[in-house]
Design an enzyme around this catalytic site. Structure first.
Site, PDB file in Angstrom:
ATOM      1  N   LYS A   1      26.093 -12.096   1.500  1.00 19.81           N
ATOM      2  CA  LYS A   1      26.929 -11.074   0.900  1.00 19.81           C
ATOM      3  C   LYS A   1      27.344 -10.012   1.913  1.00 19.81           C
ATOM      4  CE  LYS A   1      25.340 -11.794  -3.833  1.00 19.81           C
ATOM      5  NZ  LYS A   1      24.625 -11.243  -4.971  1.00 19.81           N
TER       6      LYS A   1
ATOM      7  N   HIS B   1       7.040   6.501  10.921  1.00 24.59           N
ATOM      8  CA  HIS B   1       6.444   6.376   9.586  1.00 24.59           C
ATOM      9  C   HIS B   1       5.962   7.783   9.246  1.00 24.59           C
ATOM     10  CE1 HIS B   1       4.588   4.955   6.099  1.00 24.59           C
ATOM     11  NE2 HIS B   1       3.680   4.143   6.578  1.00 24.59           N
TER      12      HIS B   1
ATOM     13  N   ARG C   1       0.826  -1.204   0.000  1.00 23.47           N
ATOM     14  CA  ARG C   1       0.000   0.000   0.000  1.00 23.47           C
ATOM     15  C   ARG C   1       0.870   1.267   0.000  1.00 23.47           C
ATOM     16  NH1 ARG C   1      -4.878  -0.573   2.608  1.00 23.47           N
ATOM     17  NH2 ARG C   1      -4.035  -2.669   2.846  1.00 23.47           N
ATOM     18  N   THR C   2       1.840   1.319   0.890  1.00 21.55           N
ATOM     19  CA  THR C   2       2.718   2.486   0.970  1.00 21.55           C
ATOM     20  C   THR C   2       3.564   2.622  -0.300  1.00 21.55           C
ATOM     21  OG1 THR C   2       2.837   2.228   3.368  1.00 21.55           O
ATOM     22  CG2 THR C   2       4.526   3.586   2.346  1.00 21.55           C
TER      23      THR C   2
ATOM     24  N   ARG D   1      12.016   1.650   2.954  1.00 19.26           N
ATOM     25  CA  ARG D   1      11.263   0.980   4.016  1.00 19.26           C
ATOM     26  C   ARG D   1      12.188  -0.040   4.646  1.00 19.26           C
ATOM     27  NH1 ARG D   1       5.788   0.909   5.806  1.00 19.26           N
ATOM     28  NH2 ARG D   1       5.367  -1.070   6.811  1.00 19.26           N
TER      29      ARG D   1
END
Lengths: 348, 348, 348
Positions: free
Chosen positions: B124, B173, B94-95, B145
């Site tokens: 890695k 957020h 959604r974001t 994010r």
């Protein structure tokens, strides 16, 4: 120290480090992989051996133009109306984003999958050729990442649109080799008459192998191989270099080499290839580190390169040194990929 | 009920609810996270505390302009030629889609990954800083994010291009908080002099916490906290509000509050945080439901908000009520993200 | 052999092969799924039965225009400023890339997810309706792929923007049926007065079922069903065809049919549906193969179609035959999807 003109290793389909090929004529031009008419007749990019020296020089010229376009910052429309499809059978986020940004910066658009295995799942069993022939109905150029050596050529043979390999397993990763050599040209001002140390995992890393091959096309290049015992460079490359008349030397002491070279090309020890031998990994990983002490030994106009990601083989303190070229090298990947896309698609 | 001018909690790096910071000067401007010159000097977005009240008002003005652009429907070229890279270490569809649409609607382009962990896999071992420094070679702005609190700031410090946090684990957020406060402004016509009930999972949901902080920057705001016993708001926020002179009250009866407030901000009980205590979840989930009966108690010009997704804490029958603002709130997220992108990138 | 005018099966919501529907009036136009005013009043695409014959002819005209636009190669701006959101609850890379390219070629932009289950995960529990109502705040058109039959209609009912189904589980895959019929029209020059053999997995494949339904809208079409015993076509379709006055015949011998038909529509035996009966799969898979021998029996102006992917049911040697239409068929999918997007979004 001139390179031998007819070395089979410099051309595709030669024995040893290049698989035999039985291509059916390309439906696009009938041309082989090495474009007879130089860069403008390039049909697909599957291995760095396709590029002879004049083509490399042409490509660098286009890449410089791409830099100007990018720095200008205004909207570029060179590939407006074109669509690139990325077909990744294994994730390689860094390479994919570099290709996708390259297409965006030229005004083109992108459709993308990182789940390409689903296209031809075991259950469904589609061949790579069929997948390519489907995708080419939609898009103007395909960027393929595959886990099997040789698949890029199979795909390019099947395709009637240009195809660029973004790496095929343990095989080739041609755009990496091209961006590496472009970085040397930009940073040092030349490729001829340079001394280059390849350091780290020379047995498993295709990057170092590919760079060694492409360097053999230039004059008076001296290569130093600096690898832990468990990860030494393979015999086939050394034979190829000797055949080309390219000088090389295996060295066990990074310090002794550091003050000699124009380019120190560090690579990551690939832990994932030492699964059952953790002690070998540990031994290899810690052996050759580029840190501030080593930088003091290097020439003022030398550079440190790395294909990234790195782990600990270059310490973060080195980043601030102007000779640390590895992030600039990543940016050159963008320009080289822009140059290839523009070359393959412009006017089509 | 004026807010205390010098409350440390309203500014980044203050103690308690904000981690201490030891930023090295940004390579872009040398400015701290709070832009001294207002919105135009904003370098990156990592926490809502960066925005003081004048900046919020400037941002809302830009967001209103974004609404006009979007409703106009014709092609917008404000960010033509720009490329945004989304780097999601955990999926948040959604974001991500909201950010990506925001960039598209401004004429920009997007490259995207939801598999960012692959960039720096355990095998890695690349650092977040290196990942950012690589990605910034390609793109003009990074949307990050991450699953770890504090990672947004680490990334912004490393970046030489603007970075916007799309949430960092249990941390901040910020764009959610900004769209929430913008929604209150739009729906109620003001933020000062409002009564706001925060309902539901106030212990675990960062949304409610962030909104409480940002509301404390306004005058004469009264906050009601309505949470099940197992999910009550933390002490640090109550202390902060008290310090700011912002009135608050913990209430156990949603009905009694419903008729008082201008904004009823409902949140989802986060089942995923009650893994080993299903009975606590069940108890919390059913306790405070917004349904048609509750709507009858609310003022005619009040609104119901929710960050979405919802489960059963607002019944579907409420959707038809014009006071149900939660889908309009989602749309405001688009406008706020457009406003931030335009602010950070325009003229660069 | 005229089709019965009032066959309930040709219209949505009829019994048997179409689920009963209790739609609330669309918020967009109040129109039902079958657009009363022809193609221009189309609101969403959820099943092929929405398209009556005049609408199909209109759609084909638009698709031909899309071919011209694509072949022209210059940048198209028909949907400039528009954003399409793809919401895939299960991966279907081929279909997704076809839709995304279609939007790109019209000048629009795309935001995309193949992880749509995350949107409404079990833990979070969001309904499909809420997901759609959120996504429609951002984008101008939604392309939905779902694993449950009927979900496309639920989503279209919830949506206030146009929605196109990209397949809903064992339900419908309307754009596949539309591209199939368009391919017959293009390749044969007509759909009326044709003989069509549907071959392969007629029990499990929705493709063959959907095509049979849509063919029943045309005049004087004769259908041959050629399936292994374990994968024969269901009774409901045969009843529907009889009701429509469409002639059909079940045949066990592909050779005898090959010389009769205008279209041989081969399909893949879906191994994934024979999990516990591998011997049934083996028996079915090898039974009806299109190879060069079979091609010799076919008429010179007939064509072979296949929805792809194929496994071994058409041998690669057939690809070079000009009557092999399956890759052209894939390209027609691009044109049909462009036509639908242009129809749904133009002037909005």
């Amino acid at each position: 120290m001139q390179r031998v003109a007819a070395c089979k290793g410099c051309n595709p389909s030669a024995r040893g480090f290049s698989r035999p090929t039985h291509r059916r004529p390309s439906r696009r031009s009938g041309a082989g992989l090495v474009a007879a008419g130089g860069l403008s007749s390039l049909a697909s990019v599957v291995e760095s051996q396709q590029f002879d020296r004049p083509m490399l020089e042409e490509l660098f010229e286009v890449a410089r133009e791409m830099e100007r376009i990018t720095e200008d910052g205004s909207e570029c429309k060179i590939l407006a109306g074109k669509v690139m499809g990325t077909l990744f059978y294994e994730p390689s986020t860094r390479t994919r984003l570099s290709f996708e940004t390259a297409m965006c910066r030229l005004g083109g658009k992108v459709v993308s999958t990182e789940n390409a295995r689903e296209f031809s799942s075991v259950a469904k069993g589609e061949t790579l050729e069929d997948t390519i022939r489907t995708l080419e109905q939609y898009v103007d150029v395909v960027v393929l990442r595959h886990f099997q050596a040789g698949s890029a050529r199979i795909a390019a043979d099947a395709a009637s649109v240009p195809l660029i390999s973004a790496g095929d397993g343990p095989g080739q990763h041609p755009t990496q080799a091209l961006l590496d050599i472009y970085t040397i040209q930009k940073e040092i001002g030349r490729v001829d008459d340079t001394k280059v140390a390849l350091v780290g995992d020379l047995a498993n890393g295709r990057t170092a192998r590919s760079l060694a091959y492409i360097l053999s096309k230039f004059r008076n290049v001296k290569l130093y191989f600096v690898a832990p015992d468990v990860a030494r460079i393979n015999e086939d490359i050394k034979e190829h270099l000797t055949e080309c008349g390219c000088e090389w030397e295996e060295v066990d002491n990074l310090q002794s080499v550091a003050s000699e070279v124009d380019v120190l090309y560090q690579t990551r020890i690939q832990k994932e290839r030492y699964g059952d031998r953790p002690e070998d990994y540990e031994k290899a990983q810690g052996k050759f580190i580029v840190d501030e002490d080593l930088m003091r030994l290097m020439k003022q106009d030398a550079v440190v390169m790395h294909p990234l990601p790195r782990v600990g083989e270059i310490t973060p303190q080195v980043d601030a040194d102007p000779r640390a070229a590895y992030f600039r090298q990543a940016k050159n990947g963008l320009y080289i990929r822009m140059a290839l896309l523009a070359t393959l698609l412009k006017g089509k």
